[in-house]
Every structure is written in C-alpha cells, then in structure tokens.
Design a protein around this motif. Structure first.
Motif, short mmCIF file in Angstrom:
data_model
loop_
_atom_site.label_atom_id
_atom_site.label_comp_id
_atom_site.label_asym_id
_atom_site.label_seq_id
_atom_site.Cartn_x
_atom_site.Cartn_y
_atom_site.Cartn_z
N SER A 295 3.20 -0.77 1.86
CA SER A 295 3.10 -0.91 3.31
C SER A 295 1.85 -1.69 3.70
N GLN A 296 0.77 -1.49 2.97
CA GLN A 296 -0.46 -2.23 3.29
C GLN A 296 -0.28 -3.72 3.05
N ARG A 297 0.43 -4.07 1.97
CA ARG A 297 0.65 -5.48 1.67
C ARG A 297 1.43 -6.18 2.78
N ILE A 298 2.44 -5.49 3.35
CA ILE A 298 3.23 -6.10 4.43
C ILE A 298 2.39 -6.21 5.70
N SER A 299 1.62 -5.18 6.02
CA SER A 299 0.81 -5.23 7.24
C SER A 299 -0.32 -6.26 7.13
N ASP A 300 -0.73 -6.56 5.90
CA ASP A 300 -1.78 -7.57 5.69
C ASP A 300 -1.28 -8.99 5.87
N LEU A 301 0.03 -9.19 5.90
CA LEU A 301 0.58 -10.55 5.92
C LEU A 301 0.12 -11.35 7.14
N PRO A 302 0.34 -10.88 8.38
CA PRO A 302 -0.15 -11.67 9.52
C PRO A 302 -1.67 -11.77 9.55
N LEU A 303 -2.34 -10.73 9.09
CA LEU A 303 -3.81 -10.75 9.05
C LEU A 303 -4.31 -11.84 8.11
N GLY A 304 -3.73 -11.91 6.92
CA GLY A 304 -4.18 -12.88 5.94
C GLY A 304 -3.77 -14.30 6.25
N VAL A 305 -2.53 -14.48 6.72
CA VAL A 305 -2.02 -15.83 6.93
C VAL A 305 -2.70 -16.50 8.12
N PHE A 306 -2.93 -15.76 9.20
CA PHE A 306 -3.44 -16.39 10.41
C PHE A 306 -4.89 -16.02 10.73
N ALA A 307 -5.19 -14.73 10.83
CA ALA A 307 -6.53 -14.34 11.28
C ALA A 307 -7.61 -14.77 10.29
N ALA A 345 -0.19 -12.11 16.77
CA ALA A 345 -0.34 -10.67 16.52
C ALA A 345 0.69 -9.82 17.26
N VAL A 346 0.91 -10.11 18.53
CA VAL A 346 1.77 -9.25 19.35
C VAL A 346 3.20 -9.18 18.81
N PRO A 347 3.87 -10.32 18.57
CA PRO A 347 5.23 -10.22 18.01
C PRO A 347 5.24 -9.61 16.60
N SER A 348 4.15 -9.81 15.82
CA SER A 348 4.09 -9.23 14.47
C SER A 348 4.13 -7.71 14.52
N ILE A 350 5.34 -5.75 16.90
CA ILE A 350 6.66 -5.30 17.34
C ILE A 350 7.66 -5.36 16.18
N ALA A 351 7.64 -6.48 15.45
CA ALA A 351 8.59 -6.65 14.36
C ALA A 351 8.38 -5.61 13.26
N LEU A 352 7.13 -5.36 12.89
CA LEU A 352 6.85 -4.43 11.79
C LEU A 352 7.15 -2.98 12.18
N CYS A 353 6.93 -2.64 13.45
CA CYS A 353 7.24 -1.28 13.90
C CYS A 353 8.74 -1.02 13.90
N VAL A 354 9.49 -2.00 14.40
CA VAL A 354 10.94 -1.81 14.56
C VAL A 354 11.70 -1.99 13.24
N LEU A 355 11.24 -2.93 12.43
CA LEU A 355 12.01 -3.31 11.24
C LEU A 355 11.34 -2.89 9.93
N HIS A 379 7.08 4.72 6.72
CA HIS A 379 6.27 5.53 7.65
C HIS A 379 4.83 5.01 7.69
N SER A 380 4.26 4.72 6.53
CA SER A 380 2.88 4.23 6.52
C SER A 380 2.79 2.81 7.06
N LEU A 381 3.83 2.00 6.87
CA LEU A 381 3.83 0.64 7.44
C LEU A 381 3.79 0.69 8.96
N GLN A 382 4.58 1.58 9.57
CA GLN A 382 4.56 1.70 11.02
C GLN A 382 3.19 2.14 11.52
N ALA A 383 2.54 3.01 10.77
CA ALA A 383 1.19 3.45 11.16
C ALA A 383 0.18 2.31 11.02
N TYR A 384 0.25 1.57 9.90
CA TYR A 384 -0.67 0.45 9.69
C TYR A 384 -0.50 -0.63 10.75
N SER A 385 0.77 -0.89 11.16
CA SER A 385 1.03 -2.02 12.06
C SER A 385 0.38 -1.86 13.42
#
Length: 414
Positions: A295-307, A345-348, A350-355, A379-385
């Motif tokens: 879950s951390q790896r997926i939540s890190d994706l927008p952070l690493g690619v853009f921020a 960040a904003v669409p990221s 929403i997408a990670l919480c829902v999907l 569950h942890s991905l939704q919390a991280y997002s």
C-alpha cells in the motif's frame, strides 16, 4: 513628468515578462523530464513489486517476506536521510551559492572536502550497521525475537543490504552535483537500476535458490554499485568529479554540517513514522509488513513521480535566486510548484480511495500473494492516501526554506 520618466517602459516590462515565461518554461521542461524519468522508474518499480509479491507473497512466505522488507527498509530509510534527504537539502544551496559567488577552484575544493567527510562518515555508519546487525534487528523487528528463524534471517539479510547505504548515498552526492548544474535527467534515471537489478534477481536467481529473499538482498547490493558507476561519467564530463579530501574545518563543509543537522530532524520525521509502522507490524500477524509495503508503494507513486520531481528541479533554482537576491522571482517559482502538484494530488487521492482494492488486485494478485493480502493492503492504502495532498505540498514548500538556508523552521513544523 518624473513619474513617467521613472516608470519602467513597456519594452522593459515586456522583456522581463518574456524572461519570466522563458524561465517558467525551462522549469516546466526540466520538471517534465524528471517526471518522465521518475515515471519510468516508478513503472519499473511496480513491475519490481509485482515480482516481489509473486516470489515472496505475504502470509504464505514462511516469514521470508517480512524479513526481506525489514532488511530493505532500514538502508532505504537511512538513504533518504543521507542521499536525497537532509544531505542534499543542505548541500545543494551551499554548492549553488559557491557556483554563483566563487571561482571554479573553490567549487572543486568544496566538492572534494564534502566527498571526504561524507565517505568517511558513511563508512563508519555501514561498519556499525553490519557489525551490529543483531542489535539493529532487535530495534527494528522486536516482534521477530520470539521467532528465531525469522529473526536470524532478518539479521543475515541486513548484513547484505546495509552496505547499499554507502553506495546509494555516494550516488546521491553525485546526483546533487549534477542537479546543481541543471543536469537532471541522469540522477532521475538512476533509481531505475535498483528496479532492474531486483527484477532480475527475482525472476532468475530467486527461482534457483531455497531462499529468494537472500537472492533479492544481493540484488539490492549489486544495484548500489550499478547506480554509483552509472553517474560517474556524467560528473566527470562536468569537470567536477570528486576526490577524497577530508577537512571538517573547511567553511563550506562546516556550513553544510550546520544546515544538515536540523534538516536531518525535519526530513526524518516522515521516515521515522514509516519505520515505526514497520516496528509495530513485526508484532502483528504474518503478512502485515508486506501489506503495508504494497500500500505504501502505491501511495508513493504520485508523490515520487510529481512532487519529488518538481522539488528536485526548483531547489537549485530557488537557491540561485536567493543567492542573487532575486526575491521578485522566488515567490512565483514556489507558487508555480504548488499549483502544479495540486493539479495532480487531488484526483490521485480520490482515485486511490475509491479504487484501492481493484488497483492492488491488478498489480499484486500473482504467485504467492493471496486475496487476504489484497484486502488487508487495501485498508492501509486508503489510510495512506488521505495524506498524499499534504505530503506533496510539503515536498514543494520545504525547499523554499532550504533555499534560504533556513533549516530550523521546517524542523519546528515537522
């Protein structure tokens, strides 16, 4: 008449506007290049994690997954402090200032003496880590103490992965030199080699051994050598290849150390939180560490690619603007970075919480990974997002303080 005489002409304003637009376009181009390289790295990182999930799994790994992820996270945690974390945030502003205000020989002297101090410090840390791997395992994996086999495996893997800290931190040092000279592509490409080495270890070597975790650990160590050697020619072509010259009394080195200590505290807060996650997870059922990792790896994706990409690009620019007392361009550069990451960040979030569950299923439900692993990781991905927007903004705003060599404010906030 005087007002008209003293007012800037339309031609001057037009020229200044064009210059600002050109600068913004240059930042955007550099940011996009870094983002593309980072995106390639993250895509390969996902392939790597798919391979890890298939080879190790979660609850079905017999403890190998937990041991490997702990041994992987410890040097990664320290790398983020020594390589692209506190060190880079202290080193880049000072190097940029030297490049703007000093001659070439003084810049080279600074690089050589920083190299001496960094290399010797890292050698000491790595030696302590390898020799004290038993104590280190007690600290980072207390939940494994009552599981002798898993504890012994974690200790053994740490001895293999810990020297990676030295190699990747020196690679980060070379990357900081390149970034300070607006050479962003090679440092952004470098993390790809870690993914390539781990994928190779997972797909080929791990299939022919009883301990795939050991094969993967050697993959990490080999990746450190590859990443360091990859960057050497680029720095050499700049004429700034560092030599070993240990001298802590050099004013530039002392400045970097002074700036680095509070930056170390500031950068370490988020990383310490992740380490605490891991420590707590060692006391939870088998598979918990793998669930958090996925879950951390997926939540890190927008952070690493853009921020992180935009942060990497604007820090040298902000540092030069501050060194040249160019306050009129400092705030617009920072504002551009904030608006850009918010757009992502904003669409990221929403997408990670829902999907969360469909994303994890598509990526990781292979090999030894079970449906239970996917449900728990979602569950942890939704919390991280939930924190993604704020972490992305921090990555953009903090360089504004570091560029001004103000390390204390981010630490107080952290």
């Amino acid at each position: 008449m005087n007002d008209e005489t003293n007012a800037p002409s339309e031609t001057t304003l037009s020229a200044e506007s064009k210059k600002n637009v050109t600068k913004a376009n240059g930042l955007l181009r550099s940011g996009l290049l870094v983002s593309v390289m980072t995106m390639m790295s993250r895509v390969l990182g996902l392939v790597r994690d798919i391979v890890l999930a298939a080879v190790l799994g979660g609850v079905a790994s017999g403890g190998q997954a937990g041991a490997f992820y702990v041994a992987f996270k410890v040097p990664q945690f320290l790398r983020r402090l020594f390589a692209e974390g506190a060190f880079a945030q202290a080193f880049v502003p000072v190097l940029s200032e030297y490049q703007e205000q000093k001659n070439r020989a003084q810049v080279r002297e600074l690089i050589d003496k920083v190299n001496g101090a960094l290399t010797l410090s890292l050698l000491c840390v790595v030696l302590l880590g390898v020799l004290g791997s038993n104590v280190l395992t007690h600290i980072v994996a207390p939940g494994f103490i009552d599981q002798p086999n898993k504890f012994a495996m974690t200790e053994s893997l740490l001895k293999i992965t810990f020297p990676y800290l030295l190699l990747i931190s020196l690679a980060g040092f070379l990357g900081s030199i390149l970034n300070s000279n607006d050479r962003f592509v090679a440092p952004a490409f470098t993390p790809i080699w870690l993914n390539v080495c781990l994928i190779a270890a997972g797909m080929f070597y791990a299939e022919f051994t009883d301990s795939p975790a050991t094969a993967l650990a050697y993959g990490i160590l080999i990746a450190g050598f590859v990443q360091l050697f990859f960057l050497m020619p680029f720095v050499y072509r700049l004429g700034l290849f560092p030599r070993f010259n240990f001298d802590l009394s050099h004013p530039g080195v002392k400045r970097i150390l002074t700036l680095m200590l509070p930056a170390l505290l500031g950068v370490s807060v988020a990383q310490v939180n992740l380490v605490i996650d891991t420590i707590l997870a060692t006391n939870l059922p088998d598979g918990s560490i793998a669930w958090l990792y996925f879950s951390q790896r997926i939540s890190d994706l927008p952070l690493g690619v853009f921020a992180i990409a935009i942060s990497t690009v604007i820090l040298p620019t902000l540092s030069r603007q501050f060194a040249n007392n160019n306050e009129s361009k400092f705030a617009p550069t920072l504002d551009w970075g904030v608006r850009f990451v918010l757009m992502i960040a904003v669409p990221s979030v929403i997408a990670l919480c829902v999907l969360a569950q469909p994303i994890l299923t598509s990526l990781f439900l292979y090999g030894k990974t079970t449906q239970l692993d996917i449900v728990m990781a979602s569950h942890s991905l939704q919390a991280y997002s939930i924190g993604i927007i704020f972490f992305m903004l921090i990555k953009i705003l903090v360089p504004g303080y570091f560029a001004r060599q103000d390390m204390k404010t981010p630490v107080r906030i952290a």
